[in-house]
Design a protein around this motif. Sequence first.
Motif, PDB file in Angstrom:
ATOM      1  N   PRO A  75     -31.800  14.524  56.989  1.00 19.25           N
ATOM      2  CA  PRO A  75     -31.092  14.077  58.443  1.00 19.25           C
ATOM      3  C   PRO A  75     -29.594  14.432  58.157  1.00 19.25           C
ATOM      4  O   PRO A  75     -28.803  14.540  59.100  1.00 19.25           O
ATOM      5  CB  PRO A  75     -31.232  12.448  58.397  1.00 19.25           C
ATOM      6  CG  PRO A  75     -31.525  12.140  56.887  1.00 19.25           C
ATOM      7  CD  PRO A  75     -32.366  13.422  56.453  1.00 19.25           C
ATOM      8  N   HIS A  76     -28.969  14.708  56.947  1.00 18.21           N
ATOM      9  CA  HIS A  76     -27.699  15.413  56.942  1.00 18.21           C
ATOM     10  C   HIS A  76     -27.634  16.800  57.178  1.00 18.21           C
ATOM     11  O   HIS A  76     -26.452  17.195  57.827  1.00 18.21           O
ATOM     12  CB  HIS A  76     -27.136  15.273  55.464  1.00 18.21           C
ATOM     13  CG  HIS A  76     -26.849  13.712  54.962  1.00 18.21           C
ATOM     14  ND1 HIS A  76     -25.717  12.990  55.551  1.00 18.21           N
ATOM     15  CD2 HIS A  76     -27.488  13.080  54.301  1.00 18.21           C
ATOM     16  CE1 HIS A  76     -25.906  11.807  54.920  1.00 18.21           C
ATOM     17  NE2 HIS A  76     -26.749  11.763  54.141  1.00 18.21           N
ATOM     18  N   PHE A  77     -28.667  17.584  57.065  1.00 16.31           N
ATOM     19  CA  PHE A  77     -28.523  18.826  57.218  1.00 16.31           C
ATOM     20  C   PHE A  77     -29.590  19.525  58.059  1.00 16.31           C
ATOM     21  O   PHE A  77     -30.597  20.076  57.518  1.00 16.31           O
ATOM     22  CB  PHE A  77     -28.624  19.717  55.670  1.00 16.31           C
ATOM     23  CG  PHE A  77     -27.453  19.144  54.972  1.00 16.31           C
ATOM     24  CD1 PHE A  77     -26.155  19.577  55.034  1.00 16.31           C
ATOM     25  CD2 PHE A  77     -27.796  18.327  53.952  1.00 16.31           C
ATOM     26  CE1 PHE A  77     -25.128  19.119  54.365  1.00 16.31           C
ATOM     27  CE2 PHE A  77     -26.817  17.718  53.043  1.00 16.31           C
ATOM     28  CZ  PHE A  77     -25.474  18.089  53.261  1.00 16.31           C
ATOM     29  N   ASN A 120     -22.896   4.160  53.244  1.00 17.95           N
ATOM     30  CA  ASN A 120     -24.135   4.875  52.989  1.00 17.95           C
ATOM     31  C   ASN A 120     -24.825   4.660  54.438  1.00 17.95           C
ATOM     32  O   ASN A 120     -25.108   3.675  54.938  1.00 17.95           O
ATOM     33  CB  ASN A 120     -24.757   4.044  51.954  1.00 17.95           C
ATOM     34  CG  ASN A 120     -26.176   4.722  51.660  1.00 17.95           C
ATOM     35  OD1 ASN A 120     -26.907   5.149  52.295  1.00 17.95           O
ATOM     36  ND2 ASN A 120     -26.344   4.927  50.298  1.00 17.95           N
ATOM     37  N   PRO A 121     -25.006   5.867  55.193  1.00 17.94           N
ATOM     38  CA  PRO A 121     -25.675   5.796  56.048  1.00 17.94           C
ATOM     39  C   PRO A 121     -27.221   5.515  56.201  1.00 17.94           C
ATOM     40  O   PRO A 121     -27.870   5.505  57.473  1.00 17.94           O
ATOM     41  CB  PRO A 121     -25.525   7.138  56.862  1.00 17.94           C
ATOM     42  CG  PRO A 121     -25.469   8.081  55.818  1.00 17.94           C
ATOM     43  CD  PRO A 121     -25.075   7.181  54.604  1.00 17.94           C
ATOM     44  N   HIS A 122     -28.102   5.126  55.119  1.00 16.23           N
ATOM     45  CA  HIS A 122     -29.442   5.195  55.095  1.00 16.23           C
ATOM     46  C   HIS A 122     -29.784   3.760  55.187  1.00 16.23           C
ATOM     47  O   HIS A 122     -30.470   3.132  54.162  1.00 16.23           O
ATOM     48  CB  HIS A 122     -29.994   5.981  54.116  1.00 16.23           C
ATOM     49  CG  HIS A 122     -29.378   7.281  53.831  1.00 16.23           C
ATOM     50  ND1 HIS A 122     -29.973   8.271  54.646  1.00 16.23           N
ATOM     51  CD2 HIS A 122     -28.410   7.781  52.953  1.00 16.23           C
ATOM     52  CE1 HIS A 122     -29.371   9.561  54.227  1.00 16.23           C
ATOM     53  NE2 HIS A 122     -28.468   9.397  53.458  1.00 16.23           N
ATOM     54  N   PHE A 123     -29.582   2.908  56.323  1.00 15.57           N
ATOM     55  CA  PHE A 123     -29.371   1.677  56.294  1.00 15.57           C
ATOM     56  C   PHE A 123     -30.989   0.921  57.049  1.00 15.57           C
ATOM     57  O   PHE A 123     -31.226  -0.245  56.892  1.00 15.57           O
ATOM     58  CB  PHE A 123     -28.280   0.752  57.062  1.00 15.57           C
ATOM     59  CG  PHE A 123     -28.060   1.666  58.369  1.00 15.57           C
ATOM     60  CD1 PHE A 123     -28.751   1.630  59.397  1.00 15.57           C
ATOM     61  CD2 PHE A 123     -26.898   2.523  58.388  1.00 15.57           C
ATOM     62  CE1 PHE A 123     -28.443   2.227  60.804  1.00 15.57           C
ATOM     63  CE2 PHE A 123     -26.682   3.262  59.745  1.00 15.57           C
ATOM     64  CZ  PHE A 123     -27.409   2.914  60.757  1.00 15.57           C
ATOM     65  N   TYR A 135     -33.545  10.471  44.403  1.00 13.65           N
ATOM     66  CA  TYR A 135     -32.580  11.890  44.095  1.00 13.65           C
ATOM     67  C   TYR A 135     -31.426  11.857  45.028  1.00 13.65           C
ATOM     68  O   TYR A 135     -30.270  12.131  44.310  1.00 13.65           O
ATOM     69  CB  TYR A 135     -33.592  12.919  45.032  1.00 13.65           C
ATOM     70  CG  TYR A 135     -33.283  14.285  44.888  1.00 13.65           C
ATOM     71  CD1 TYR A 135     -33.589  15.219  44.041  1.00 13.65           C
ATOM     72  CD2 TYR A 135     -32.237  14.815  46.021  1.00 13.65           C
ATOM     73  CE1 TYR A 135     -33.032  16.553  43.835  1.00 13.65           C
ATOM     74  CE2 TYR A 135     -31.538  16.069  45.608  1.00 13.65           C
ATOM     75  CZ  TYR A 135     -32.139  17.035  44.538  1.00 13.65           C
ATOM     76  OH  TYR A 135     -31.818  18.089  44.807  1.00 13.65           O
ATOM     77  N   HIS A 136     -31.385  11.316  46.217  1.00  8.20           N
ATOM     78  CA  HIS A 136     -30.146  10.994  47.090  1.00  8.20           C
ATOM     79  C   HIS A 136     -29.904   9.765  47.036  1.00  8.20           C
ATOM     80  O   HIS A 136     -30.563   8.935  46.662  1.00  8.20           O
ATOM     81  CB  HIS A 136     -30.331  11.715  48.372  1.00  8.20           C
ATOM     82  CG  HIS A 136     -29.296  11.871  49.496  1.00  8.20           C
ATOM     83  ND1 HIS A 136     -28.188  12.423  49.381  1.00  8.20           N
ATOM     84  CD2 HIS A 136     -29.289  10.604  50.513  1.00  8.20           C
ATOM     85  CE1 HIS A 136     -27.311  12.127  50.420  1.00  8.20           C
ATOM     86  NE2 HIS A 136     -27.916  11.065  51.220  1.00  8.20           N
ATOM     87  N   ASN A 137     -28.505   9.210  47.253  1.00 12.32           N
ATOM     88  CA  ASN A 137     -28.308   7.755  47.434  1.00 12.32           C
ATOM     89  C   ASN A 137     -28.752   7.313  48.573  1.00 12.32           C
ATOM     90  O   ASN A 137     -27.818   6.836  49.616  1.00 12.32           O
ATOM     91  CB  ASN A 137     -26.813   7.637  47.076  1.00 12.32           C
ATOM     92  CG  ASN A 137     -26.512   6.164  46.852  1.00 12.32           C
ATOM     93  OD1 ASN A 137     -27.240   5.391  46.485  1.00 12.32           O
ATOM     94  ND2 ASN A 137     -25.250   5.750  46.609  1.00 12.32           N
ATOM     95  N   ASP A 164     -18.887  14.628  49.512  1.00 12.79           N
ATOM     96  CA  ASP A 164     -19.325  13.443  49.656  1.00 12.79           C
ATOM     97  C   ASP A 164     -19.842  13.342  51.134  1.00 12.79           C
ATOM     98  O   ASP A 164     -18.836  13.436  51.841  1.00 12.79           O
ATOM     99  CB  ASP A 164     -18.475  12.505  49.046  1.00 12.79           C
ATOM    100  CG  ASP A 164     -19.420  10.978  49.130  1.00 12.79           C
ATOM    101  OD1 ASP A 164     -20.305  10.880  49.893  1.00 12.79           O
ATOM    102  OD2 ASP A 164     -18.910  10.147  48.502  1.00 12.79           O
ATOM    103  N   VAL A 165     -21.115  13.594  51.460  1.00 14.22           N
ATOM    104  CA  VAL A 165     -21.505  13.190  52.690  1.00 14.22           C
ATOM    105  C   VAL A 165     -21.688  11.700  53.208  1.00 14.22           C
ATOM    106  O   VAL A 165     -22.071  11.413  54.356  1.00 14.22           O
ATOM    107  CB  VAL A 165     -22.768  14.139  53.267  1.00 14.22           C
ATOM    108  CG1 VAL A 165     -22.486  15.573  53.165  1.00 14.22           C
ATOM    109  CG2 VAL A 165     -23.900  13.539  52.407  1.00 14.22           C
ATOM    110  N   HIS A 166     -21.298  10.913  52.443  1.00 13.46           N
ATOM    111  CA  HIS A 166     -21.204   9.424  52.754  1.00 13.46           C
ATOM    112  C   HIS A 166     -19.855   8.776  52.855  1.00 13.46           C
ATOM    113  O   HIS A 166     -19.518   7.797  52.263  1.00 13.46           O
ATOM    114  CB  HIS A 166     -22.221   8.421  51.600  1.00 13.46           C
ATOM    115  CG  HIS A 166     -23.396   8.889  51.732  1.00 13.46           C
ATOM    116  ND1 HIS A 166     -24.427   8.144  50.925  1.00 13.46           N
ATOM    117  CD2 HIS A 166     -24.319   9.614  52.628  1.00 13.46           C
ATOM    118  CE1 HIS A 166     -25.543   8.627  51.190  1.00 13.46           C
ATOM    119  NE2 HIS A 166     -25.583   9.445  52.156  1.00 13.46           N
ATOM    120  N   ALA A 167     -19.020   9.715  53.346  1.00 13.99           N
ATOM    121  CA  ALA A 167     -17.509   9.134  53.540  1.00 13.99           C
ATOM    122  C   ALA A 167     -17.322   7.908  54.130  1.00 13.99           C
ATOM    123  O   ALA A 167     -16.285   7.208  53.932  1.00 13.99           O
ATOM    124  CB  ALA A 167     -16.442  10.230  54.031  1.00 13.99           C
TER     125      ALA A 167
HETATM  126 ZN   LIG Z   1     -27.140  10.156  52.719  1.00 17.77          ZN
END
Ligand SMILES: [Zn+2]
Length: 301
Positions: A54-56, A132-135, A197-199, A126-129
Motif C-alpha cells: 500500500p505504500h508503493f 503507524n498507518p496499518h491500523f 517484515y514491515h512494521n 521512514d514511511v511512517h512519519a
Molecule cells: Zn507501513
Amino acid sequence: MKSLLLLPMFAATVAIAAPKVSVVATTPDLAALAREIGGDRVDVKSLAKSTEDPHFVDAKPSHIVTLNRAKVLIDGGAELELGWLPPLLDNSRNDKIAVGAAGRVTASSGIKMLDVPTTLDRAKGDVHALGNPHFLIDPKNAKIVAANIAQHLSQVDPAGAAMYAANLKKFSDAVDAKTAVWEKTLAPFAGAKIVTYHNDFIYFANRFGLKVIATLEPKPGIAPSPSHVANVISTMKSNDAHLLLVQPYQNRKTAENIARQTNGVVLDVSQQPGAIKNTDTYIAMMDNLVTTIANGLKANK
Ligand SMILES: [Zn+2]
C-alpha cells in the motif's frame, strides 16, 4: 411477439434504477469496508491490488480516470499513500473528493495512532512519519473506519442513509461477535513474540496480546541490510522467537534465510482481503490472519 412485449418493461426497469454511487478506495481493505456499508447502492473499486504494497502502488493513467469519476474516495491517511496518491489526485481534477469534501473519507481520522514519532524522520526514508498507518487489523479500528464511511456515504447519498446506518450496525455487531472469538483463539498465546517484515502488525499485536520484537526492515520502507539481519537473528535467538510474518509483496527470501538460522518458520499472511484464498471480506481476512498466527504459534512453541 413475446420479446416485443417485454421490451417496454425492461426499459421501465432501467429508468427507475438509480445509478450507483461510485466509491474508490486506495486499498482493498478499505474497499471491503465500503462494500459492507454501501451494499448494492455503491460501486466500489480499489486502486491498489491486494498483493501490492500500500505504500508503493504502481500508479497508472487508468487510476486518474477512476478518480475523476468518483463520488467518494476513501484513503488510509497518515501518509500511507504519500508516495503515489497525491499526483494521481492532482491530475484527476475532482473537487468532490478533495480533502474536506463530503466525498472524501480519511480512514485515519478518529483512530488512535501508534508509533507516532517525536521527531519527523522522513529524511531517512521512514514511511511512517505520522505514526503507524496499518491500523485496520485491530477490529475496533475497523468499526471506527466503517462509521466514518457510513457518515460520508449518507452525506453524499442521503436517500441511502437508513440503509447505510443499518449496514453499519450489522457490520459492527458481526465484528464484535468475531472479536470475542479471535480473542479466545489467541488468548493461550498471550505474550508470544513474533517478527514481521514491515512494521505492520503492532495494532493486531496490541489488541490480541502478542509482541512484535523485531522487524526485518530497519525502518519502515527501508530494505533489510546485512547488519540489521544479523541483529534480527540474535534478537530472535535470545528471545526464543520463531515466527516470521510475511505479506505477499514482501521479500520472502530474506525471511527464509533468517528462519533457517533461527529454527524459525515463515508464515504467509495478508492484511488485504483477496490476497489469500477465502479472504474476500474483512471478517474472512481477519479469520485467516488469526487462525494462521494461532496455528503457527501452537506448532512452534
Ligand atoms: Zn507501513
